[in-house]
Motif scaffolding. Structure first.
Motif, PDB file in Angstrom:
ATOM      1  N   MET A 249       0.848  -1.181   0.000  1.00  0.00           N
ATOM      2  CA  MET A 249       0.000   0.000   0.000  1.00  0.00           C
ATOM      3  C   MET A 249       0.886   1.235   0.000  1.00  0.00           C
ATOM      4  O   MET A 249       1.693   1.419   0.915  1.00  0.00           O
ATOM      5  N   GLU A 250       0.734   2.068  -1.016  1.00  0.00           N
ATOM      6  CA  GLU A 250       1.489   3.306  -1.055  1.00  0.00           C
ATOM      7  C   GLU A 250       0.543   4.472  -0.814  1.00  0.00           C
ATOM      8  O   GLU A 250      -0.649   4.270  -0.565  1.00  0.00           O
ATOM      9  N   ASP A 251       1.084   5.679  -0.949  1.00  0.00           N
ATOM     10  CA  ASP A 251       0.286   6.858  -0.594  1.00  0.00           C
ATOM     11  C   ASP A 251      -1.022   6.935  -1.376  1.00  0.00           C
ATOM     12  O   ASP A 251      -2.089   7.128  -0.813  1.00  0.00           O
ATOM     13  N   LYS A 252      -0.912   6.847  -2.688  1.00  0.00           N
ATOM     14  CA  LYS A 252      -2.126   6.963  -3.496  1.00  0.00           C
ATOM     15  C   LYS A 252      -2.229   5.815  -4.478  1.00  0.00           C
ATOM     16  O   LYS A 252      -2.775   5.961  -5.566  1.00  0.00           O
ATOM     17  N   ASN A 253      -1.727   4.673  -4.064  1.00  0.00           N
ATOM     18  CA  ASN A 253      -1.677   3.561  -5.013  1.00  0.00           C
ATOM     19  C   ASN A 253      -1.536   2.252  -4.254  1.00  0.00           C
ATOM     20  O   ASN A 253      -1.118   2.225  -3.087  1.00  0.00           O
ATOM     21  N   ILE A 254      -1.950   1.190  -4.903  1.00  0.00           N
ATOM     22  CA  ILE A 254      -1.648  -0.163  -4.416  1.00  0.00           C
ATOM     23  C   ILE A 254      -0.704  -0.769  -5.446  1.00  0.00           C
ATOM     24  O   ILE A 254      -1.048  -0.883  -6.628  1.00  0.00           O
ATOM     25  N   LYS A 255       0.468  -1.113  -4.995  1.00  0.00           N
ATOM     26  CA  LYS A 255       1.446  -1.663  -5.932  1.00  0.00           C
ATOM     27  C   LYS A 255       1.361  -3.187  -5.893  1.00  0.00           C
ATOM     28  O   LYS A 255       1.375  -3.790  -4.816  1.00  0.00           O
ATOM     29  N   LEU A 256       1.248  -3.790  -7.064  1.00  0.00           N
ATOM     30  CA  LEU A 256       1.207  -5.254  -7.148  1.00  0.00           C
ATOM     31  C   LEU A 256       2.465  -5.752  -7.850  1.00  0.00           C
ATOM     32  O   LEU A 256       2.930  -5.127  -8.809  1.00  0.00           O
ATOM     33  N   PHE A 257       2.980  -6.844  -7.358  1.00  0.00           N
ATOM     34  CA  PHE A 257       4.115  -7.450  -8.044  1.00  0.00           C
ATOM     35  C   PHE A 257       4.078  -8.953  -7.829  1.00  0.00           C
ATOM     36  O   PHE A 257       3.448  -9.449  -6.887  1.00  0.00           O
ATOM     37  N   ALA A 258       4.761  -9.646  -8.712  1.00  0.00           N
ATOM     38  CA  ALA A 258       4.795 -11.107  -8.616  1.00  0.00           C
ATOM     39  C   ALA A 258       5.577 -11.507  -7.369  1.00  0.00           C
ATOM     40  O   ALA A 258       6.492 -10.795  -6.946  1.00  0.00           O
ATOM     41  N   PRO A 259       5.216 -12.616  -6.736  1.00  0.00           N
ATOM     42  CA  PRO A 259       5.922 -13.051  -5.524  1.00  0.00           C
ATOM     43  C   PRO A 259       7.423 -13.181  -5.774  1.00  0.00           C
ATOM     44  O   PRO A 259       7.851 -13.762  -6.771  1.00  0.00           O
ATOM     45  N   GLY A 260       8.200 -12.600  -4.883  1.00  0.00           N
ATOM     46  CA  GLY A 260       9.654 -12.701  -5.014  1.00  0.00           C
ATOM     47  C   GLY A 260      10.275 -11.582  -5.819  1.00  0.00           C
ATOM     48  O   GLY A 260      11.480 -11.593  -6.066  1.00  0.00           O
ATOM     49  N   THR A 261       9.474 -10.612  -6.249  1.00  0.00           N
ATOM     50  CA  THR A 261      10.044  -9.526  -7.065  1.00  0.00           C
ATOM     51  C   THR A 261       9.910  -8.186  -6.370  1.00  0.00           C
ATOM     52  O   THR A 261       9.873  -7.146  -7.006  1.00  0.00           O
ATOM     53  N   SER A 262       9.812  -8.190  -5.050  1.00  0.00           N
ATOM     54  CA  SER A 262       9.677  -6.918  -4.338  1.00  0.00           C
ATOM     55  C   SER A 262      11.023  -6.192  -4.332  1.00  0.00           C
ATOM     56  O   SER A 262      12.072  -6.779  -4.641  1.00  0.00           O
ATOM     57  N   ALA A 263      10.990  -4.918  -3.956  1.00  0.00           N
ATOM     58  CA  ALA A 263      12.211  -4.107  -3.967  1.00  0.00           C
ATOM     59  C   ALA A 263      13.235  -4.661  -2.992  1.00  0.00           C
ATOM     60  O   ALA A 263      14.448  -4.572  -3.230  1.00  0.00           O
ATOM     61  N   SER A 264      12.788  -5.242  -1.883  1.00  0.00           N
ATOM     62  CA  SER A 264      13.735  -5.737  -0.891  1.00  0.00           C
ATOM     63  C   SER A 264      14.487  -6.965  -1.404  1.00  0.00           C
ATOM     64  O   SER A 264      15.588  -7.256  -0.968  1.00  0.00           O
ATOM     65  N   VAL A 265      13.895  -7.688  -2.349  1.00  0.00           N
ATOM     66  CA  VAL A 265      14.563  -8.871  -2.907  1.00  0.00           C
ATOM     67  C   VAL A 265      15.442  -8.471  -4.074  1.00  0.00           C
ATOM     68  O   VAL A 265      16.586  -8.914  -4.195  1.00  0.00           O
ATOM     69  N   LEU A 266      14.891  -7.645  -4.953  1.00  0.00           N
ATOM     70  CA  LEU A 266      15.628  -7.250  -6.155  1.00  0.00           C
ATOM     71  C   LEU A 266      16.606  -6.137  -5.794  1.00  0.00           C
ATOM     72  O   LEU A 266      17.625  -5.983  -6.419  1.00  0.00           O
TER      73      LEU A 266
END
Lengths: 266, 272
Positions: A249-266
């Protein structure tokens, strides 16, 4: 309206504008308020009438959530584009014995009834009936049907109520949908009644969006799992299509990504 | 078979199989009486008509006003006995109607389980009914109702989430014999069953997860189960007392210097 949710739905072949029933299930540690705001803002942006039945939170709560996502729900309600049926306010009227109507939607709290949700359905029906008569498209959002279990309503009675709400969005010629019905419910594996409700509603909806928190704990970059379960109406498609995303959940958006591709992993 | 029950779960939609059964009856010129509770008759009709099926189907609308909240006279209210909904009597022609109930779990929300089972029993036992087809969701009904439903059905098809269709069929013959088989099939574009074949499925592969070992294995990090090799080794192990009992044992005693060894029986004074 969040592009990420819209794209995820369209990726499964579903357009909200085509209508139908949508089920959103949230857990104790994940909130569906963002998705509720998405559907409310869709209705407003698409120039549709919106009827919002809140059974779980106050109207102010949704307005605050909506303002974080850039949607001014208070203004929309003031302009008459959003009709709100505040369940908590109506419940407090009954508990304070501050009502005169014999057909109060929550009179079943004090006077047991065999069909406790009948009056609530008629309140909703009276709200959307003018739109149906004029063939005007609308969005009906009911947040927190599982809260009714805490009032002594049986799961079978909730299923009957939701089925009646489904008939409200049917087109007059029954071949297309006049409206979009969004049902929000709580998911809990240990609660048999809540599980029965989800199992029943999931089978008659176009999409079941299931929000779950991460099983391993909390993360700054990932707020949970969002599973889309697409049910096909064609008799040839037996298995539903399942798509799993992780969301933030971001300020004005819901960000979706495939499992394992979050910023903390990449 | 008089009563055929088709059971689905949340992971698989079995309406295609129901329509396939309906179609096969229509091909034999049977009349269909279809009670629909989850789809409007118009939407269901478009589903059936799109497959090119004949129009000998009478629809009973148990969807639009199932509880009588709208007082729509043309709709069926599901609180009353089911056998009073359908037009079952002395058939005017030689063909008896086939009764379809889609879905029985919606009906169970409106009436008592006992009355519901009684109604189903009456319909299935009625000589003027060719067949009763019941479509149910296993995870939307109470277990006692599901077991009662399976009890009165002469055949039960449990759909399993797989592609192609996979199902477990339980058939009760009039002689009392119960046959169980696992089958796979496809539905063709015209909803006919194709590529039907029997499959050999192990109990654990059939998705029956009621086994206590499987439940324990999921709930703990300790390995409480045995592999096949471990089970064989365990069965082959001969315990010491077992070896002694089978081949006889001896006691070897070496007396110490201070022992007063004699041949008298120390237990001689006991009256054993």
């Amino acid at each position: 309206m969040f592009d990420s949710i819209k794209n995820a739905l369209e990726g499964g072949g579903v357009r909200i504008a085509d209508g139908g029933s949508f089920l959103i299930s949230e857990s104790a540690t994940s909130s569906a308020s963002g998705l509720v705001s998405h559907f409310l803002s869709f209705g407003v942006a698409d120039n549709r009438h919106v009827c919002f039945v809140s059974l779980q939170h106050t109207w102010g709560h949704y307005c605050n959530i909506g303002s974080k996502f850039g949607v001014n729900l208070r203004q929309q309600a003031a302009e008459g584009k959003v009709k709100v049926i505040e369940g908590l306010k109506l419940m407090s009227e009954v508990l304070k014995n501050d009502f005169q109507e014999a057909d109060h939607p929550f009179s079943f709290i004090l006077e047991p009834s065999e069909q406790p949700l009948r009056n609530l359905y008629h309140v909703i029906r009276r709200t959307v009936e003018p739109w149906r008569e004029n063939d005007e498209r609308f969005v009906l959002v009911i947040d927190g049907v599982s809260s009714l279990l805490n009032l002594g309503v049986l799961s079978s009675q909730i299923e009957i109520f939701v089925n009646y709400c489904r008939t409200l969005i049917e087109g007059n010629n029954n071949s297309d949908y006049l409206g979009v019905l969004v049902i929000v419910t709580k998911s809990c594996g240990k609660d048999e009644d809540a599980s029965l409700i989800i199992n029943s509603l999931a089978q008659c909806c176009v999409v079941h969006m299931s929000l779950e928190a991460l099983s391993t704990g909390f993360s700054r970059e990932i707020h949970g799992n969002l599973r889309f379960i697409f049910n096909h109406t064609s008799p040839h498609h037996a298995l539903p299509d399942v798509q799993l995303f992780q969301y933030k959940m971001e300020d004005k958006n819901i960000k979706l990504f495939a499992p394992g591709t979050s910023a903390s992993v990449l | 078979m008089q009563c055929l029950t088709l059971i689905r779960s949340a992971e698989i939609n079995g309406r295609g199989v129901v329509l396939s059964l309906v179609k096969s009856h229509l091909h034999t010129n049977n009349e269909i009486q279809y009670l629909t509770t989850a789809l409007s008759p118009a939407r269901l009709k478009s589903c059936i008509e799109s497959e090119g099926l004949a129009l000998k189907v009478t629809y009973f609308d148990g969807y639009s006003d199932a509880g009588g909240w709208k007082n729509i006279a043309s709709c069926v209210h599901l609180q009353g006995p089911l056998e009073q909904i359908f037009s079952i009597g002395s058939p005017k022609e030689s063909k008896k109607p086939v009764v379809v109930i889609d879905k029985i779990d919606d009906v169970s929300n409106h009436q008592d389980s006992l009355n519901l089972i009684r109604s189903l029993h009456k319909i299935s036992a009625d000589e003027n009914v060719e067949q009763l087809i019941v479509y149910a969701s296993a995870d939307c009904m109470q277990e006692n109702l599901m077991s009662s439903l399976c009890q009165i059905a002469s055949a039960t098809i449990h759909l399993q989430p797989a592609v192609p269709y996979r199902c477990k069929i339980v058939l009760k013959k009039p002689s009392g014999k119960v046959l169980q088989s696992y089958e796979e099939f496809n539905l063709g574009p015209d909803l006919t069953v194709q590529d039907n074949r029997t499959v050999e499925v192990e109990k654990h592969q059939a998705g029956e997860t009621n086994d206590a070992d499987a439940i324990l294995a999921v709930q703990t990090t300790f390995n409480l189960t045995l592999t096949e090799d471990q089970r064989k080794s365990k069965n082959m192990l001969l315990l010491p007392h077992t070896r002694v009992q089978s081949s006889g044992g001896q006691i070897h005693y070496t007396p110490d210097d201070v022992d007063d060894w004699d041949e008298e029986d120390p237990d001689d004074d006991l009256d054993i």
